[in-house]
Write a protein that holds these residues in place. Structure first.
Motif, PDB file in Angstrom:
ATOM      1  N   ALA A 194       0.717  -1.186  -0.048  1.00 56.87           N
ATOM      2  CA  ALA A 194       0.303   0.229  -0.316  1.00 56.87           C
ATOM      3  C   ALA A 194       0.664   1.242   0.369  1.00 56.87           C
ATOM      4  CB  ALA A 194      -0.644  -0.342   1.272  1.00 56.87           C
TER       5      ALA A 194
ATOM      6  N   ASP B 241      -2.303   4.398   3.002  1.00 55.29           N
ATOM      7  CA  ASP B 241      -3.160   5.069   2.099  1.00 55.29           C
ATOM      8  C   ASP B 241      -3.761   4.330   1.932  1.00 55.29           C
ATOM      9  OD1 ASP B 241      -5.427   6.140  -0.233  1.00 55.29           O
ATOM     10  OD2 ASP B 241      -3.763   6.782  -0.879  1.00 55.29           O
ATOM     11  N   ASP B 242      -5.066   4.276   2.430  1.00 53.53           N
ATOM     12  CA  ASP B 242      -6.453   2.755   2.704  1.00 53.53           C
ATOM     13  C   ASP B 242      -6.768   3.029   0.347  1.00 53.53           C
ATOM     14  OD1 ASP B 242      -6.589   2.438   4.996  1.00 53.53           O
ATOM     15  OD2 ASP B 242      -7.428   3.957   5.327  1.00 53.53           O
ATOM     16  N   GLU B 243      -6.567   3.879  -0.211  1.00 52.56           N
ATOM     17  CA  GLU B 243      -7.028   3.895  -1.238  1.00 52.56           C
ATOM     18  C   GLU B 243      -6.842   2.252  -2.511  1.00 52.56           C
ATOM     19  OE1 GLU B 243      -9.186   5.696  -2.498  1.00 52.56           O
ATOM     20  OE2 GLU B 243      -9.963   6.307  -0.472  1.00 52.56           O
ATOM     21  N   GLY B 244      -5.730   1.946  -1.987  1.00 47.84           N
ATOM     22  CA  GLY B 244      -5.293   0.570  -3.269  1.00 47.84           C
ATOM     23  C   GLY B 244      -4.381  -0.475  -2.181  1.00 47.84           C
ATOM     24  N   ARG B 245      -4.457  -1.413  -3.068  1.00 47.85           N
ATOM     25  CA  ARG B 245      -3.380  -2.712  -1.556  1.00 47.85           C
ATOM     26  C   ARG B 245      -2.854  -3.108  -4.390  1.00 47.85           C
ATOM     27  NH1 ARG B 245      -4.220  -0.121   1.809  1.00 47.85           N
ATOM     28  NH2 ARG B 245      -4.548  -1.291   2.906  1.00 47.85           N
ATOM     29  N   TYR B 246      -1.445  -3.208  -3.989  1.00 46.82           N
ATOM     30  CA  TYR B 246      -0.674  -3.031  -5.416  1.00 46.82           C
ATOM     31  C   TYR B 246       0.451  -4.791  -4.451  1.00 46.82           C
ATOM     32  CZ  TYR B 246      -1.984   1.433  -6.404  1.00 46.82           C
ATOM     33  OH  TYR B 246      -3.040   2.158  -6.161  1.00 46.82           O
TER      34      TYR B 246
ATOM     35  N   ALA C 204      -4.087 -12.247  -8.012  1.00 47.60           N
ATOM     36  CA  ALA C 204      -4.945 -10.834  -7.334  1.00 47.60           C
ATOM     37  C   ALA C 204      -6.151 -12.513  -6.785  1.00 47.60           C
ATOM     38  CB  ALA C 204      -4.850 -10.057  -8.463  1.00 47.60           C
TER      39      ALA C 204
END
Length: 84
Positions: free
Chosen positions: A40, A48-53, A79
Protein backbone atom coordinates in the motif's frame (compact mmCIF):
# COMPACT_ATOMS: atom_id res chain seq x y z
CA UNK A 1 -3.59 3.40 26.39
CA UNK A 2 -2.20 2.20 23.07
CA UNK A 3 -1.45 4.88 20.47
CA UNK A 4 -2.27 2.66 17.46
CA UNK A 5 1.12 3.21 15.82
CA UNK A 6 2.27 0.30 13.70
CA UNK A 7 5.63 -0.04 12.01
CA UNK A 8 5.68 -1.62 8.58
CA UNK A 9 8.39 -3.03 6.37
CA UNK A 10 8.64 -0.75 3.34
CA UNK A 11 10.03 -0.91 -0.18
CA UNK A 12 10.28 1.52 -3.08
CA UNK A 13 9.01 1.23 -6.63
CA UNK A 14 9.27 3.47 -9.66
CA UNK A 15 5.85 4.70 -10.82
CA UNK A 16 4.91 5.02 -14.50
CA UNK A 17 5.75 8.72 -14.39
CA UNK A 18 9.26 7.92 -13.11
CA UNK A 19 8.65 9.08 -9.54
CA UNK A 20 9.78 7.07 -6.52
CA UNK A 21 6.92 5.64 -4.45
CA UNK A 22 7.27 4.22 -0.95
CA UNK A 23 5.12 1.16 -0.30
CA UNK A 24 4.36 -0.65 2.98
CA UNK A 25 4.04 -4.42 3.10
CA UNK A 26 0.54 -5.01 4.47
CA UNK A 27 0.35 -8.74 3.72
CA UNK A 28 2.27 -11.56 2.09
CA UNK A 29 1.38 -14.98 0.71
CA UNK A 30 2.60 -17.89 -1.41
CA UNK A 31 1.01 -19.01 -4.66
CA UNK A 32 2.26 -21.65 -7.08
CA UNK A 33 5.65 -21.92 -5.34
CA UNK A 34 6.32 -18.18 -5.46
CA UNK A 35 6.16 -15.56 -2.72
CA UNK A 36 4.17 -12.33 -3.09
CA UNK A 37 3.73 -9.16 -1.06
CA UNK A 38 0.72 -6.89 -0.93
CA UNK A 39 1.76 -3.26 -0.77
CA UNK A 40 0.00 0.00 0.00
CA UNK A 41 1.27 3.48 -0.80
CA UNK A 42 2.78 5.43 2.11
CA UNK A 43 1.98 9.17 2.15
CA UNK A 44 3.37 11.37 4.93
CA UNK A 45 4.09 8.30 7.12
CA UNK A 46 0.48 7.11 6.77
CA UNK A 47 -0.69 4.13 4.73
CA UNK A 48 -3.10 5.14 1.98
CA UNK A 49 -6.30 3.10 2.11
CA UNK A 50 -7.08 3.70 -1.57
CA UNK A 51 -5.54 0.56 -3.01
CA UNK A 52 -3.46 -2.53 -2.62
CA UNK A 53 -0.90 -3.77 -5.12
CA UNK A 54 0.60 -7.24 -5.48
CA UNK A 55 4.27 -7.78 -6.34
CA UNK A 56 6.33 -10.91 -6.72
CA UNK A 57 8.82 -11.04 -3.87
CA UNK A 58 12.30 -12.53 -4.09
CA UNK A 59 13.72 -13.32 -0.66
CA UNK A 60 17.46 -13.09 -0.02
CA UNK A 61 18.15 -13.84 3.65
CA UNK A 62 16.69 -10.94 5.63
CA UNK A 63 16.40 -8.78 2.51
CA UNK A 64 13.92 -8.90 -0.33
CA UNK A 65 13.28 -7.33 -3.70
CA UNK A 66 9.97 -6.92 -5.47
CA UNK A 67 9.16 -7.35 -9.12
CA UNK A 68 6.14 -6.15 -11.01
CA UNK A 69 3.89 -8.92 -12.33
CA UNK A 70 4.06 -8.04 -16.00
CA UNK A 71 1.30 -10.12 -17.57
CA UNK A 72 -2.25 -9.00 -16.77
CA UNK A 73 -3.49 -12.60 -16.98
CA UNK A 74 -0.99 -13.71 -14.32
CA UNK A 75 -1.75 -10.71 -12.11
CA UNK A 76 -5.47 -11.48 -12.25
CA UNK A 77 -4.91 -15.16 -11.31
CA UNK A 78 -2.63 -14.20 -8.42
CA UNK A 79 -5.03 -11.50 -7.18
CA UNK A 80 -7.94 -13.94 -7.33
CA UNK A 81 -5.96 -16.50 -5.32
CA UNK A 82 -5.12 -13.84 -2.73
CA UNK A 83 -8.75 -12.73 -2.41
CA UNK A 84 -9.89 -16.31 -1.79
Amino acid sequence: MENGYEEYVTFHITARDGSDVEMAVVDEFDFEKKHYVVGAVVRDDVIDDEGRYIYECVLDGDDFTVQKIKKEFDYNRIAKAYME
